[in-house]
Design an enzyme around this catalytic site. Sequence first.
Site, PDB file in Angstrom:
ATOM      1  N   PRO A  98      -0.461   8.855  -2.146  1.00 57.03           N
ATOM      2  CA  PRO A  98      -0.798   8.036  -0.983  1.00 57.03           C
ATOM      3  C   PRO A  98       0.067   6.791  -0.723  1.00 57.03           C
ATOM      4  O   PRO A  98       0.703   6.345  -1.673  1.00 57.03           O
ATOM      5  CB  PRO A  98      -2.160   7.242  -1.395  1.00 57.03           C
ATOM      6  CG  PRO A  98      -2.695   8.182  -2.390  1.00 57.03           C
ATOM      7  CD  PRO A  98      -1.619   8.902  -3.085  1.00 57.03           C
ATOM      8  N   SER A 100      -0.487   4.077  -0.017  1.00 52.58           N
ATOM      9  CA  SER A 100      -0.872   2.590  -0.784  1.00 52.58           C
ATOM     10  C   SER A 100      -0.614   2.709  -2.131  1.00 52.58           C
ATOM     11  O   SER A 100      -0.869   1.468  -2.628  1.00 52.58           O
ATOM     12  CB  SER A 100      -2.595   2.721  -0.162  1.00 52.58           C
ATOM     13  OG  SER A 100      -3.240   3.495  -1.050  1.00 52.58           O
ATOM     14  N   CYS A 101      -0.136   3.621  -2.648  1.00 50.60           N
ATOM     15  CA  CYS A 101       0.106   3.587  -4.307  1.00 50.60           C
ATOM     16  C   CYS A 101       1.558   3.082  -4.294  1.00 50.60           C
ATOM     17  O   CYS A 101       2.349   3.842  -3.706  1.00 50.60           O
ATOM     18  CB  CYS A 101      -0.148   4.888  -4.781  1.00 50.60           C
ATOM     19  SG  CYS A 101      -1.957   5.238  -5.014  1.00 50.60           S
ATOM     20  N   ILE A 102       1.719   2.191  -5.184  1.00 45.23           N
ATOM     21  CA  ILE A 102       2.940   1.806  -5.583  1.00 45.23           C
ATOM     22  C   ILE A 102       3.590   2.609  -6.521  1.00 45.23           C
ATOM     23  O   ILE A 102       3.157   2.993  -7.409  1.00 45.23           O
ATOM     24  CB  ILE A 102       3.287   0.360  -5.901  1.00 45.23           C
ATOM     25  CG1 ILE A 102       2.569  -0.540  -4.818  1.00 45.23           C
ATOM     26  CG2 ILE A 102       4.588  -0.126  -6.180  1.00 45.23           C
ATOM     27  CD1 ILE A 102       2.428  -1.950  -5.050  1.00 45.23           C
TER      28      ILE A 102
END
Length: 102
Positions: A98, A100-102
């Site tokens: 995703p 939104s995942c770093i």
Amino acid sequence: MDLNIAGIKLDVTEDGYLTDVSQWNEEIAIEIAKQEGIELTDRHWEVLKWIQEQVKKEVALSIRGIKKSGVLNIKEFYALFPGGPLKISTKIAGVPKPKSCI
């Protein structure tokens, strides 16, 4: 990068995410989960299938979205996939990492 799981050569990103979702199957999911220190239960499978459905619908995955989904609450999500639930669950589900995942 290549990764061998259950005798199958998989194409993965540097982070270990499958680059070809069609390579995913339940046996591969079980092996990825083991690498993450997780033994999959029926509840895990429910969440993984839901994640796959969301990706097929092109819904952006996020912790906030999981919270609002009604599928499970955040506390349970962290209990099922400790240490980074969205990152780990999507990797096991065989879907892209995703944004939104770093």
